[in-house]
Design a protein around this motif. Structure first.
Motif, PDB file in Angstrom:
ATOM      1  N   TYR A  28      15.695  50.088 -11.341  1.00  0.00           N
ATOM      2  CA  TYR A  28      16.361  49.134 -10.462  1.00  0.00           C
ATOM      3  C   TYR A  28      15.990  47.703 -10.849  1.00  0.00           C
ATOM      4  CZ  TYR A  28      17.825  52.841  -7.293  1.00  0.00           C
ATOM      5  OH  TYR A  28      18.429  53.953  -6.751  1.00  0.00           O
ATOM      6  N   PRO A  29      16.941  46.800 -10.721  1.00  0.00           N
ATOM      7  CA  PRO A  29      16.642  45.388 -11.004  1.00  0.00           C
ATOM      8  C   PRO A  29      15.607  44.837 -10.026  1.00  0.00           C
ATOM      9  CG  PRO A  29      19.017  45.793 -10.889  1.00  0.00           C
ATOM     10  CD  PRO A  29      18.350  47.024 -10.373  1.00  0.00           C
ATOM     11  N   GLU A  30      15.091  43.679 -10.359  1.00  0.00           N
ATOM     12  CA  GLU A  30      14.113  43.021  -9.494  1.00  0.00           C
ATOM     13  C   GLU A  30      14.733  42.736  -8.126  1.00  0.00           C
ATOM     14  OE1 GLU A  30      11.235  39.041  -9.511  1.00  0.00           O
ATOM     15  OE2 GLU A  30      12.521  39.522 -11.228  1.00  0.00           O
ATOM     16  N   GLY A  31      13.964  42.909  -7.083  1.00  0.00           N
ATOM     17  CA  GLY A  31      14.455  42.653  -5.732  1.00  0.00           C
ATOM     18  C   GLY A  31      14.741  43.909  -4.941  1.00  0.00           C
ATOM     19  N   TYR A  32      14.757  45.065  -5.621  1.00  0.00           N
ATOM     20  CA  TYR A  32      14.963  46.341  -4.928  1.00  0.00           C
ATOM     21  C   TYR A  32      13.632  46.839  -4.375  1.00  0.00           C
ATOM     22  CZ  TYR A  32      19.799  47.215  -6.289  1.00  0.00           C
ATOM     23  OH  TYR A  32      21.159  47.160  -6.430  1.00  0.00           O
ATOM     24  N   ARG A  33      13.711  47.503  -3.226  1.00  0.00           N
ATOM     25  CA  ARG A  33      12.514  48.073  -2.626  1.00  0.00           C
ATOM     26  C   ARG A  33      12.751  49.540  -2.315  1.00  0.00           C
ATOM     27  NH1 ARG A  33       9.018  45.731   2.515  1.00  0.00           N
ATOM     28  NH2 ARG A  33       7.622  47.512   2.695  1.00  0.00           N
ATOM     29  N   SER A  34      11.768  50.358  -2.635  1.00  0.00           N
ATOM     30  CA  SER A  34      11.851  51.786  -2.336  1.00  0.00           C
ATOM     31  C   SER A  34      11.533  52.022  -0.866  1.00  0.00           C
ATOM     32  CB  SER A  34      10.865  52.553  -3.216  1.00  0.00           C
ATOM     33  OG  SER A  34      10.897  53.924  -2.911  1.00  0.00           O
ATOM     34  N   ILE A  76      14.513  44.495   7.462  1.00  0.00           N
ATOM     35  CA  ILE A  76      15.908  44.387   7.916  1.00  0.00           C
ATOM     36  C   ILE A  76      16.402  42.953   7.801  1.00  0.00           C
ATOM     37  CG2 ILE A  76      17.407  44.656   9.932  1.00  0.00           C
ATOM     38  CD1 ILE A  76      15.446  46.938  10.797  1.00  0.00           C
ATOM     39  N   ILE A  77      15.567  41.995   8.208  1.00  0.00           N
ATOM     40  CA  ILE A  77      15.968  40.589   8.152  1.00  0.00           C
ATOM     41  C   ILE A  77      16.186  40.152   6.709  1.00  0.00           C
ATOM     42  CG2 ILE A  77      15.186  38.237   8.626  1.00  0.00           C
ATOM     43  CD1 ILE A  77      13.761  39.372  11.123  1.00  0.00           C
ATOM     44  N   GLU A  78      15.285  40.534   5.816  1.00  0.00           N
ATOM     45  CA  GLU A  78      15.439  40.168   4.405  1.00  0.00           C
ATOM     46  C   GLU A  78      16.695  40.792   3.803  1.00  0.00           C
ATOM     47  OE1 GLU A  78      11.904  41.182   2.314  1.00  0.00           O
ATOM     48  OE2 GLU A  78      10.794  39.430   3.025  1.00  0.00           O
ATOM     49  N   TRP A  79      16.989  42.038   4.186  1.00  0.00           N
ATOM     50  CA  TRP A  79      18.200  42.707   3.688  1.00  0.00           C
ATOM     51  C   TRP A  79      19.454  41.982   4.183  1.00  0.00           C
ATOM     52  CZ3 TRP A  79      21.666  46.072   6.598  1.00  0.00           C
ATOM     53  CH2 TRP A  79      22.624  46.685   5.801  1.00  0.00           C
ATOM     54  N   GLN A  80      19.471  41.621   5.462  1.00  0.00           N
ATOM     55  CA  GLN A  80      20.638  40.946   6.030  1.00  0.00           C
ATOM     56  C   GLN A  80      20.848  39.579   5.407  1.00  0.00           C
ATOM     57  OE1 GLN A  80      22.864  42.254   7.704  1.00  0.00           O
ATOM     58  NE2 GLN A  80      22.166  43.546   9.387  1.00  0.00           N
ATOM     59  N   GLU A  81      19.783  38.933   5.004  1.00  0.00           N
ATOM     60  CA  GLU A  81      19.892  37.584   4.437  1.00  0.00           C
ATOM     61  C   GLU A  81      20.000  37.608   2.918  1.00  0.00           C
ATOM     62  OE1 GLU A  81      16.621  35.381   6.050  1.00  0.00           O
ATOM     63  OE2 GLU A  81      17.486  35.318   8.072  1.00  0.00           O
ATOM     64  N   GLY A  82      20.158  38.808   2.354  1.00  0.00           N
ATOM     65  CA  GLY A  82      20.382  38.925   0.921  1.00  0.00           C
ATOM     66  C   GLY A  82      19.154  38.733   0.063  1.00  0.00           C
ATOM     67  N   ALA A  86      21.272  45.972  16.972  1.00  0.00           N
ATOM     68  CA  ALA A  86      22.078  44.752  16.895  1.00  0.00           C
ATOM     69  C   ALA A  86      21.753  43.943  15.649  1.00  0.00           C
ATOM     70  CB  ALA A  86      21.873  43.909  18.158  1.00  0.00           C
ATOM     71  N   LEU A  87      20.478  43.916  15.247  1.00  0.00           N
ATOM     72  CA  LEU A  87      20.113  43.193  14.026  1.00  0.00           C
ATOM     73  C   LEU A  87      20.663  43.908  12.792  1.00  0.00           C
ATOM     74  CD1 LEU A  87      16.413  42.077  14.631  1.00  0.00           C
ATOM     75  CD2 LEU A  87      18.491  40.708  14.787  1.00  0.00           C
ATOM     76  N   LEU A  88      20.755  45.217  12.834  1.00  0.00           N
ATOM     77  CA  LEU A  88      21.310  45.977  11.717  1.00  0.00           C
ATOM     78  C   LEU A  88      22.829  45.853  11.648  1.00  0.00           C
ATOM     79  CD1 LEU A  88      19.343  49.354  11.563  1.00  0.00           C
ATOM     80  CD2 LEU A  88      19.712  47.784   9.665  1.00  0.00           C
ATOM     81  N   ALA A  89      23.482  45.921  12.800  1.00  0.00           N
ATOM     82  CA  ALA A  89      24.941  46.038  12.823  1.00  0.00           C
ATOM     83  C   ALA A  89      25.665  44.712  13.016  1.00  0.00           C
ATOM     84  CB  ALA A  89      25.358  47.009  13.936  1.00  0.00           C
ATOM     85  N   HIS A  90      25.034  43.748  13.695  1.00  0.00           N
ATOM     86  CA  HIS A  90      25.751  42.520  14.064  1.00  0.00           C
ATOM     87  C   HIS A  90      24.949  41.261  13.776  1.00  0.00           C
ATOM     88  CE1 HIS A  90      28.734  45.063  15.993  1.00  0.00           C
ATOM     89  NE2 HIS A  90      27.794  45.640  16.707  1.00  0.00           N
ATOM     90  N   TYR A  91      24.138  41.310  12.737  1.00  0.00           N
ATOM     91  CA  TYR A  91      23.230  40.204  12.441  1.00  0.00           C
ATOM     92  C   TYR A  91      23.968  38.872  12.268  1.00  0.00           C
ATOM     93  CZ  TYR A  91      19.269  37.779  10.239  1.00  0.00           C
ATOM     94  OH  TYR A  91      18.257  36.891   9.947  1.00  0.00           O
ATOM     95  N   HIS A  92      25.118  38.899  11.631  1.00  0.00           N
ATOM     96  CA  HIS A  92      25.826  37.669  11.279  1.00  0.00           C
ATOM     97  C   HIS A  92      26.900  37.276  12.301  1.00  0.00           C
ATOM     98  CE1 HIS A  92      23.862  37.522   7.375  1.00  0.00           C
ATOM     99  NE2 HIS A  92      24.128  38.808   7.224  1.00  0.00           N
TER     100      HIS A  92
END
Length: 607
Positions: A17-23, A43-49, A560-566
């Motif tokens: 996996y490229p850099e930035g992926y987490r197991s 979750i927050i880091e994933w939502q913010e890319g 809500a953070l998973l489904a409607h963060y944005h």
């Protein structure tokens, strides 16, 4: 059957996996459909890319088997992107829908050189687009002369020897590229080409293989256009026609062995005994007469909406806040238009009648909504649907047929994510649509075949095994949900609890609903992000911190953070949902004390 000798061996090297992926820890075994999210910051880091995961909910995160399969094709044909689908048809149609839906009016032009059964099946598949399609023989002196640069068009090349034709028409295809006319090459085997076709924008081909006498069919789209291929991945998530990890693994084994790679059929039919037995079981549970299986729950949802919605009937009326991906699919552009869905709250049913008109494609709701666990008035909805002859579509995933049979109360079509309660093991991905009326049978079966939406035998067999004790498991789910809801309601650190057992008195309970399932949503008394972090991050085993529901093991997530963060604040205000809402999918454990003890420990962290 015909085979194609490979010019080069297709290899699938170990995934890096490229850099930035987490197991993340997978739940459900090697082909598990969800994975753990241990910390709120994940979750927050994933939502913010800022973070990507190697495992996650199977439709939203490309697991290692799928990642490896796509990476192998990408490297083999020297293209930047490869996106696999549950079938050859769905891959082609998803791509064409992407290219078409930007515009209200668009035309497909097909260049062909044969009318064999496979091509006839392709013609049948393309009919599902409900767009103008023109067919031109390749022996025309200038087959592109009818292309009108003033109109939005897509060129589809369906030839037995596409490379030689493309080389002979190099200048014409270059003109099409200048005029921004997308060019798609379609082949029924990836072995027909040694490299990505020059001057083409996309190549759609088959992943068909053969495992222990069981036909496995999949499709893959190859291309170098970064934005469009990224959008195609997002469309696959929304529509749900994803290649399962189990089948991706089987395919990689077979694709390495040329003797097992068959010339695929464009329109495979899966008529296995397992499929028939599963459908009979589901029809019996739901009091239905007919049913179809799908690659995922969202595949079932998106197929129903796509079939019912037409240019003259684009409006879908939604009752209540539904599953986030249903909401996301409805928000997608439809034939160049947005805002084709009308959203009403569950207590707005009393004014629903004023919105029903000849442009209404269907009324859509859930028996128990996700995540607020509201209960729409199914009886009234059924009466209005019959009065205006508008299809009533009910997602019965959260209630299951043990607690409700919507067809008995006026529903026309019932949808299930079979990955949830019906399976329970977190090791199967799929969906189902069930109905009674004969007039739905032909249209749904035809659409199902056009898109190639039959799940494969390995997935069906897992569902069949898991269904064996469904009724017994569901009774425990109901009891456990009630117990946990009462525990949370009485806890001083909990502000509000959402569960049907808490708001429905026995003598006032809806007569169409005999139980409330085991999904319980709640908010913390403090209500801030830091308290949520303290609660979530310190939850101990046996609680599993992961998305999904209907799992035999209890799952919890900050929904809500998973489904409607944005989503904007107005979204949360309108729907009455807290941005820090927690969803607890209580399992069917025989001993619930460890679950309640773990919740107690987490709640104590918020003091």
């Amino acid at each position: 059957m015909n085979t194609y000798p490979p010019p080069r061996v297709l290899e699938f090297p170990e995934v890096h996996y490229p850099e930035g992926y987490r197991s993340t820890p997978v739940i459900g075994g090697n082909f598990g459909i969800t994975a753990g999210l241990p910390k709120l910051e994940d979750i927050i880091e994933w939502q913010e890319g800022r973070r990507r995961f190697t495992r996650g909910y199977y439709r939203l995160v490309e697991g290692p088997q799928l990642f490896q399969l796509q990476q192998g094709f990408s490297k083999h044909f020297s293209v930047r992107h490869a996106v696999a689908f549950s079938s050859l048809q769905s891959g082609l149609l998803e791509l064409l829908e992407l290219l078409f839906n930007r515009f209200e009016e668009m035309r497909l032009k097909v260049i062909h050189d044969h009318f064999d059964p496979e091509f006839s099946s392709l013609v049948n598949t393309l009919q599902s687009l409900r767009r103008p399609v023109s067919y031109f023989p390749s022996n025309l002196e200038n087959p592109l002369q009818t292309v009108d640069p003033g109109k939005q068009e897509v060129l589809l090349i369906v030839l037995k020897e596409p490379i030689s034709w493309i080389r002979n028409h190099f200048d014409l295809l270059k003109t099409a590229s200048i005029e921004k006319i997308p060019t798609v090459v379609f082949t029924v085997s990836f072995k027909e080409l040694e490299s990505f076709p020059e001057n083409a924008d996309y190549w759609v081909t088959s992943l068909a293989s053969y495992d222990d006498g069981t036909a496995l069919n999949g499709g893959i789209v190859l291309g170098n256009k970064d934005r469009q291929m990224t959008e195609l991945r997002e469309i696959r998530k929304k529509r749900g026609n994803v290649l399962s990890l189990r089948n991706a693994s089987l395919m990689m084994g077979d694709l390495r062995v040329s003797g097992k790679l068959l010339s695929p059929k464009i329109e495979p039919r899966n008529s296995t005994a397992s499929k028939q037995q599963v459908l009979e079981r589901l029809c019996h549970l739901e009091h239905a007469e007919h049913g179809l299986l799908y690659p995922s729950g969202m595949s079932a949802v998106s197929s129903v909406i796509s079939l019912l919605r037409r240019p003259d009937k684009p409006k879908v009326i939604v009752i209540g806040l539904l599953y986030t991906d249903t909401y996301g699919f409805l928000e997608s552009t439809y034939r160049g238009k947005k805002d084709t869905a009308l959203y009403l709250k569950t207590d707005d049913i009393k004014v629903l009648e004023q919105y029903l008109d000849d442009q209404t494609a269907c009324i859509l709701t859930e028996t128990i909504t996700n995540p607020l666990l509201e209960i729409p008035d199914l009886e009234t909805l059924g009466q209005l649907a019959r009065k205006y002859q508008i299809p009533l579509v009910i997602d019965n995933t959260l209630a299951t047929p043990i607690n409700c049979r919507p067809l008995d109360w006026g529903a026309d079509l019932v949808i299930h994510s079979t990955s949830k309660y019906l399976s329970g093991g977190n090791d199967h991905g799929g969906g189902a649509v069930l109905f009674r009326k004969e007039h739905w049978k032909w249209s749904f079966e035809h659409h199902h075949d056009q898109w190639g939406l039959d799940p494969w035998e390995p997935e069906i067999q897992i569902l069949q095994q898991n269904l064996e004790n469904f009724e017994e498991r569901m009774l425990r789910f109901n009891l456990n949900g009630d117990k946990v809801a009462k525990f949370l309601k009485n806890h001083p650190e909990v502000e509000k609890v959402y569960h049907g057992s808490l708001v429905q008195k026995k003598d006032l309970s809806p007569k169409w609903l005999s139980g409330f399932g085991s999904v319980v949503s709640f908010t913390l008394r403090s209500g801030d992000l830091e308290s949520l972090r303290q609660f979530y991050d310190h939850l101990p085993a046996p609680l599993l911190k992961a998305p999904s529901l209907g799992s035999n093991q209890t799952l919890v997530c900050p929904y809500a953070l998973l489904a409607h963060y944005h989503e904007p604040s107005s979204f949360f205000e309108y729907h009455g949902i807290s941005k820090h809402l927690i969803r607890l999918a209580v399992g069917c454990e025989h001993d619930l004390d460890p679950i309640i003890g773990a919740l107690e420990e987490g709640l104590n962290q918020t003091l």
